[in-house]
Design a protein around this motif. Structure first.
Motif, PDB file in Angstrom:
ATOM      1  N   TRP A  20      -8.594  -6.049   2.005  1.00 29.30           N
ATOM      2  CA  TRP A  20      -8.131  -7.441   1.947  1.00 29.30           C
ATOM      3  C   TRP A  20      -6.949  -7.673   2.902  1.00 29.30           C
ATOM      4  O   TRP A  20      -6.899  -8.663   3.631  1.00 29.30           O
ATOM      5  N   LEU A  21      -5.995  -6.719   2.907  1.00 34.46           N
ATOM      6  CA  LEU A  21      -4.838  -6.854   3.807  1.00 34.46           C
ATOM      7  C   LEU A  21      -5.300  -6.935   5.258  1.00 34.46           C
ATOM      8  O   LEU A  21      -4.762  -7.702   6.055  1.00 34.46           O
ATOM      9  N   GLU A  78      -7.656 -10.408   5.640  1.00 31.38           N
ATOM     10  CA  GLU A  78      -6.979 -11.704   5.470  1.00 31.38           C
ATOM     11  C   GLU A  78      -5.620 -11.763   6.164  1.00 31.38           C
ATOM     12  O   GLU A  78      -5.153 -12.830   6.513  1.00 31.38           O
ATOM     13  N   HIS A  79      -4.956 -10.610   6.298  1.00 27.60           N
ATOM     14  CA  HIS A  79      -3.595 -10.640   6.860  1.00 27.60           C
ATOM     15  C   HIS A  79      -3.445  -9.797   8.122  1.00 27.60           C
ATOM     16  O   HIS A  79      -2.359  -9.685   8.680  1.00 27.60           O
ATOM     17  N   ARG A  88       3.713 -10.040   7.675  1.00 32.00           N
ATOM     18  CA  ARG A  88       2.366 -10.325   7.142  1.00 32.00           C
ATOM     19  C   ARG A  88       2.201  -9.722   5.742  1.00 32.00           C
ATOM     20  O   ARG A  88       1.586 -10.336   4.865  1.00 32.00           O
ATOM     21  N   LYS A 105       4.073 -11.815   3.198  1.00 28.27           N
ATOM     22  CA  LYS A 105       3.349 -13.057   2.882  1.00 28.27           C
ATOM     23  C   LYS A 105       2.145 -12.731   1.984  1.00 28.27           C
ATOM     24  O   LYS A 105       1.935 -13.350   0.932  1.00 28.27           O
ATOM     25  N   GLY A 106       1.350 -11.724   2.384  1.00 27.84           N
ATOM     26  CA  GLY A 106       0.111 -11.413   1.652  1.00 27.84           C
ATOM     27  C   GLY A 106       0.405 -10.816   0.285  1.00 27.84           C
ATOM     28  O   GLY A 106       0.014 -11.387  -0.756  1.00 27.84           O
ATOM     29  N   SER A 161       2.207 -12.913  -2.286  1.00 32.93           N
ATOM     30  CA  SER A 161       1.447 -13.954  -2.982  1.00 32.93           C
ATOM     31  C   SER A 161       0.734 -13.397  -4.232  1.00 32.93           C
ATOM     32  O   SER A 161       0.248 -14.142  -5.062  1.00 32.93           O
TER      33      SER A 161
END
Ligand SMILES: Cc1ncc(COP(=O)(O)O)c(C=O)c1O
Length: 403
Positions: free
Chosen positions: A356-357, A360-361, A394, A397-398, A401
């Motif tokens: 996912w990292l 998405e990031h 990044r 932020k990721g 959240s």
């Protein structure tokens, strides 16, 4: 007519020899990059610096001087003598030149050692988190890895009492890696002494001490296990040129051990690849005996990056970054973030979290499952400060959240 299927020929050894997640994540990062995605990759364990000039020059001169032929299997005598002096003066280790065997990388030195003393039925204690190659090689040899875990709160060092409790009559080897890949942990003299007390009580037991990150320490000091009282005979010390001297592509490492084991490692070396590269061995003498200012410059640069990474990780709620006293790896425990849902992604494992990292990031990291520690992820900070800054923003932020 049945078609020939080459895959049907594969035996289990070749199927399980897989560095899995590290390779998978770096490949996925590369693929995304080729599609034009601006990915920061923190996956690979290799210095981003070039090999220092004096070492490059020594290799060129050695080639020109005709050192382009086969080397003696255990290494050239001049380098074995230089290593004997280095181990004595820097590490307090008493190995004669006859007890040192060069190899094409520390990885091969480890394989030579494990293949020399481990066979079917032998147990090998591995202290997780650990570098995955140890486990692969133990399985290659037919041995059984016995994995003991340490948490970030324990600074990723398995306490001696837990090691003592895991020893059985079949235990033949404990693999120690200080400073450690992936955790950056450094064992203190007192901790090594406690381990030595255990080894002393079990005459069938040896320690493989992998010291390849010895020149990349920021807090604390290097202590070699084989220098603990009575441990010279009970230790195979492994080291190499890849990390401290930024020589990963040159492929040179070595192991030092009591002579019968050193000779057996030489037989493995002979059987599989013959002696290590001759002109690289000449250059290694220049690395050992020439100026060390480049090595120190790289160490200081890694320390600045370590501080950046620690600052960045500590600002993310739910993450336990640990201490990172050495190496160029961070190994934060992210288990508190597991179980989160992010869009369509169910982040139950660090494998899923790392995917996912990346997706998405656009930060590539390695899940801790690759190191026997599935609640953590590994970040290599052998990259520029600009890339680290981008990666930390990044991740904040990721992961921020999710908390
Ligand atoms: C702990 C550890 N030991 C040994 C090695 C292998 O080093 P070499 O390049 O000398 O084979 C590595 C490389 O990543 C490592 O992390």
């Amino acid at each position: 007519m049945t078609l020939f299927d080459p895959a049907a020929l594969l035996v289990s050894r070749s199927k399980t020899a897989d560095e899995g997640a590290i390779i998978r994540m770096s490949q996925r990062a590369r693929e995304l990059r080729t599609k034009g995605v601006d990915v920061v990759s923190l996956t690979l364990g290799e210095p981003d610096f070039d090999t220092p000039d004096n070492i490059q020059q020594a290799a060129t001169e050695a080639m020109k001087a005709g050192f382009t032929h086969y080397s003696p299997v255990m290494g050239i005598p001049e380098l074995r003598a230089a290593l004997s002096r280095k181990l004595k003066s820097e590490n307090g280790l008493d190995y004669s030149a006859n007890e040192i065997c060069l190899a094409n990388g520390a990885k091969q030195a480890i394989a030579n050692a494990i293949l020399s003393i481990i066979e079917q039925g032998d147990e090998v204690i591995m202290l997780a988190p650990f570098w995955v190659s140890y486990e692969i090689t133990v399985r290659f040899a037919g041995g059984t890895p016995v994995v003991l875990h340490a948490s970030v709160e324990e600074n990723y060092k398995v306490p001696a009492s837990r090691i003592a409790a895991a020893i059985t009559p079949k235990t033949k080897l404990i693999v120690l890696n200080s400073p450690s890949n992936p955790s950056g942990a450094v064992w203190s003299k007192a901790e090594l002494q406690a381990l030595a007390d255990i080894v002393r009580a079990h005459p069938h037991l040896m320690v493989l001490s992998d010291e390849i990150y010895e020149y990349i320490i920021f807090d604390g000091a290097m202590n070699s296990f084989g220098a603990m009282p009575g441990m010279r005979e009970r230790t195979i010390t492994v080291n190499g040129f890849s990390k401290g001297f930024a020589m990963t592509g040159w492929r040179l490492g070595y192991a030092a051990a009591p002579e019968p084991i050193a000779k057996a490692m030489g037989r493995m070396q002979s059987a599989i690849t013959a002696g290590a590269n001759q002109f690289v061995q000449r250059a290694a003498i220049a690395a050992l005996e020439g100026p060390r200012d480049a090595v120190e410059r790289m160490r200081k640069e890694y320390q600045l990056r370590r501080d950046m990474v620690l600052g960045g990780l500590n600002a993310i709620p739910g993450i336990k970054a640990g201490q990172i006293p050495a190496t160029f790896y961070a190994f934060p425990d992210v288990s508190a973030l597991l179980g989160s849902k992010a869009g369509n992604h169910l982040l139950y494992t660090t494998d899923a979290l790392c995917d996912w990292l990346l997706d998405e990031h656009h930060v590539a990291t390695v899940p801790g499952s690759a190191f026997g520690a599935p609640g953590s992820i590994r970040l290599s900070f052998a990259c520029s400060e600009a890339e680290i800054g981008k990666a930390m923003a990044r991740m904040q932020k990721g992961l921020g959240s999710l908390a």
